[in-house]
Design a protein around this motif. Structure first.
Motif, mmCIF file in Angstrom:
data_model
loop_
_atom_site.group_PDB
_atom_site.id
_atom_site.type_symbol
_atom_site.label_atom_id
_atom_site.label_comp_id
_atom_site.label_asym_id
_atom_site.label_seq_id
_atom_site.Cartn_x
_atom_site.Cartn_y
_atom_site.Cartn_z
ATOM 1 N N LYS A 1 0.835 -1.206 0.000
ATOM 2 C CA LYS A 1 0.000 0.000 0.000
ATOM 3 C C LYS A 1 0.872 1.258 0.000
ATOM 4 N N LEU A 2 1.943 1.227 0.791
ATOM 5 C CA LEU A 2 2.870 2.357 0.823
ATOM 6 C C LEU A 2 3.496 2.574 -0.552
ATOM 7 N N SER A 3 3.909 1.493 -1.193
ATOM 8 C CA SER A 3 4.557 1.610 -2.499
ATOM 9 C C SER A 3 3.603 2.166 -3.554
ATOM 10 N N ILE A 4 2.320 1.803 -3.470
ATOM 11 C CA ILE A 4 1.339 2.359 -4.418
ATOM 12 C C ILE A 4 1.224 3.866 -4.233
ATOM 13 N N ALA A 5 1.197 4.318 -2.980
ATOM 14 C CA ALA A 5 1.132 5.756 -2.706
ATOM 15 C C ALA A 5 2.356 6.472 -3.274
ATOM 16 N N VAL A 6 3.534 5.878 -3.100
ATOM 17 C CA VAL A 6 4.767 6.484 -3.622
ATOM 18 C C VAL A 6 4.746 6.507 -5.150
ATOM 19 N N LEU A 7 4.236 5.429 -5.770
ATOM 20 C CA LEU A 7 4.143 5.384 -7.234
ATOM 21 C C LEU A 7 3.226 6.482 -7.771
ATOM 22 N N VAL A 8 2.121 6.711 -7.091
ATOM 23 C CA VAL A 8 1.184 7.767 -7.514
ATOM 24 C C VAL A 8 1.861 9.134 -7.431
ATOM 25 N N ILE A 9 2.596 9.355 -6.338
ATOM 26 C CA ILE A 9 3.303 10.632 -6.161
ATOM 27 C C ILE A 9 4.341 10.828 -7.266
ATOM 28 N N ILE A 10 5.102 9.770 -7.570
ATOM 29 C CA ILE A 10 6.135 9.868 -8.609
ATOM 30 C C ILE A 10 5.504 10.136 -9.976
ATOM 31 N N ALA A 11 4.397 9.463 -10.268
ATOM 32 C CA ALA A 11 3.726 9.657 -11.559
ATOM 33 C C ALA A 11 3.230 11.094 -11.698
ATOM 34 N N LEU A 12 2.570 11.618 -10.662
ATOM 35 C CA LEU A 12 2.070 12.992 -10.696
ATOM 36 C C LEU A 12 3.222 13.985 -10.783
ATOM 37 N N TRP A 13 4.278 13.723 -10.048
ATOM 38 C CA TRP A 13 5.474 14.582 -10.056
ATOM 39 C C TRP A 13 6.081 14.655 -11.461
ATOM 40 N N THR A 14 6.193 13.505 -12.110
ATOM 41 C CA THR A 14 6.793 13.462 -13.454
ATOM 42 C C THR A 14 5.932 14.205 -14.475
ATOM 43 N N VAL A 15 4.653 13.918 -14.475
ATOM 44 C CA VAL A 15 3.739 14.560 -15.436
ATOM 45 C C VAL A 15 3.696 16.075 -15.217
ATOM 46 N N ALA A 16 3.611 16.504 -13.955
ATOM 47 C CA ALA A 16 3.520 17.932 -13.651
ATOM 48 C C ALA A 16 4.746 18.693 -14.135
ATOM 49 N N PHE A 17 5.937 18.172 -13.839
ATOM 50 C CA PHE A 17 7.151 18.888 -14.233
ATOM 51 C C PHE A 17 7.444 18.750 -15.724
ATOM 52 N N PHE A 18 6.979 17.680 -16.347
ATOM 53 C CA PHE A 18 7.166 17.561 -17.799
ATOM 54 C C PHE A 18 6.423 18.681 -18.520
ATOM 55 N N PHE A 19 5.148 18.879 -18.180
ATOM 56 C CA PHE A 19 4.366 19.910 -18.862
ATOM 57 C C PHE A 19 4.773 21.313 -18.409
ATOM 58 N N ALA A 20 5.174 21.459 -17.152
ATOM 59 C CA ALA A 20 5.656 22.765 -16.688
ATOM 60 C C ALA A 20 6.922 23.154 -17.440
ATOM 61 N N THR A 21 7.807 22.177 -17.671
ATOM 62 C CA THR A 21 9.038 22.441 -18.414
ATOM 63 C C THR A 21 8.746 22.694 -19.890
ATOM 64 N N LEU A 22 7.815 21.936 -20.435
ATOM 65 C CA LEU A 22 7.485 22.061 -21.857
ATOM 66 C C LEU A 22 6.887 23.430 -22.176
#
Length: 378
Positions: free
Chosen positions: A128-149
């Protein structure tokens, strides 16, 4: 001027990490073949991160070949003003492409590492902890990708590499965005690195084995150190607190190189915990055991052994032999590399059990010849 690698240094770093990341993935694949295990999600993700590593390496090599990376911006010695050249404009192009690749590469790599943890640590709360961390990493990646773009005014992508001057005034938000990315990158690294430590120390292993295993997982700190260096460089450049803040090419080289090192070292570190099947017979424990065996062998050669009462019989190198481990219980040690003086074969006073299944022992005890290699293998 900013202290940064020269062109030769850029070439060296780029080539070394391209080869190192490729070798790490190749060994990871070999380990899977040895165990007859299928290629899982974590393997695909880390392999994808390797491809992004190659992309970043190619950018460094191309930039150095053009005389842009690994060089410094010319400064007018009288006025201190920047002498703008086409190379300074190229830095914006290389930086824009590298920033996007770095965001994707780091997100993919972290995701792959956490997926690997999910495969080996199966406690319900941990999953359950790992799923929460995966969600955070996915949101983090998508957010900074479009912010950078879309960090330039109006989301005009052409402004990113039109010129250094245009980039500075039209994409002024990039410093804040990239600084935020560096800070959160280091923070998420620390979270991911800390995840397996508690679980490792709950395993049924010796303290030494737990330490070795923990260190293998924590090798990722080298990648975090590179990310921290990138954070420091970005901070100094954003605040313009150094004399070299006007050195566009020097600062650009540092940022690109350290971002590349973070991804490349991260790929290698992510593969190390998966390579045990390859190095089962040459693990750190067995290397330590081998050294200890040699030291003990010298000790036996230099010592004396009692024969008749009051008489000392020297032991020569001819009195020692390597006996293969025969699988019986009398000379088995469950602690890798540990000396095991208990339950030894009859007639032996000393033996060193090595993890690679060989026993160093005395052939002659109390004047009677011990078992030979042929006898021990029966």
């Amino acid at each position: 001027m900013t202290s940064s690698p020269n062109q030769s240094g850029v070439y060296a770093v780029a080539i070394i990490l391209i080869l190192a990341s490729a070798a790490a993935i190749a060994l990871r694949y070999k380990a899977r073949r040895i165990r007859a295990a299928p290629w899982k999600a974590d393997d695909w993700l880390v392999s994808s991160a390797m491809l992004f590593t190659w992309g970043l390496g190619i950018i460094l090599i191309h930039g150095a070949s053009q005389g842009t990376l690994g060089t410094h911006t010319a400064i007018n010695p009288k006025t201190g003003a920047v002498i703008v050249s086409p190379h300074d404009n190229q830095v914006s192009m290389y930086s824009a492409i590298s920033q996007l690749l770095t965001v994707i590469a780091l997100g993919t790599l972290k995701f792959g590492v956490v997926m690997f943890y999910r495969r080996i640590f199966i406690r319900d709360w941990y999953r359950k902890l790992s799923i929460a961390v995966l969600v955070i990493i996915a949101l983090w990646t998508v957010a900074f990708f479009f912010a950078t773009l879309f960090q330039c005014n109006g989301g005009n992508l052409n402004l990113r590499w039109k010129s250094a001057e245009t980039f500075k005034y039209s994409c002024y938000r990039y410093k804040g965005i990239q600084l935020a990315h560096c800070v959160t990158d280091v923070a998420t690294d620390l979270v991911v690195l800390a995840m397996p430590v508690n679980e490792v120390w709950k395993l049924r292993m010796t303290v030494r084995q737990k330490l070795v295993t923990s260190l293998i997982f924590l090798i990722g700190f080298l990648s975090t150190a590179a990310g921290t260096a990138r954070l420091v460089i970005f901070s100094e450049d954003s605040l313009e607190t150094t004399v070299g803040a006007r050195d566009v090419r020097g600062v650009g080289t540092n940022v690109l190189v350290w971002g590349y090192v973070e991804v490349g070292v991260g790929v290698v570190a992510a593969c190390l915990p998966t390579l045990k099947p390859i190095f089962d017979n040459r693990s750190l424990d067995s290397i330590v055991a081998s050294v200890r065996s040699k030291v003990s062998l010298r000790s036996l050669n230099s010592s004396t052994q009692r024969g008749k009462p009051g008489e000392e019989v020297p032991i020569s190198s001819k009195d020692l032999e390597m006996l293969p481990f025969d699988g019986s219980n009398h000379n088995e040690s469950h602690i890798s590399g540990a000396d095991s003086p208990r339950n030894l074969p009859a007639g032996l006073t000393e033996a060193i059990i090595r993890e690679d299944n060989w026993t160093v022992q005395s052939e002659r005890v109390d004047g009677v010849a011990g078992p030979s290699s042929a006898d021990a293998s029966k």
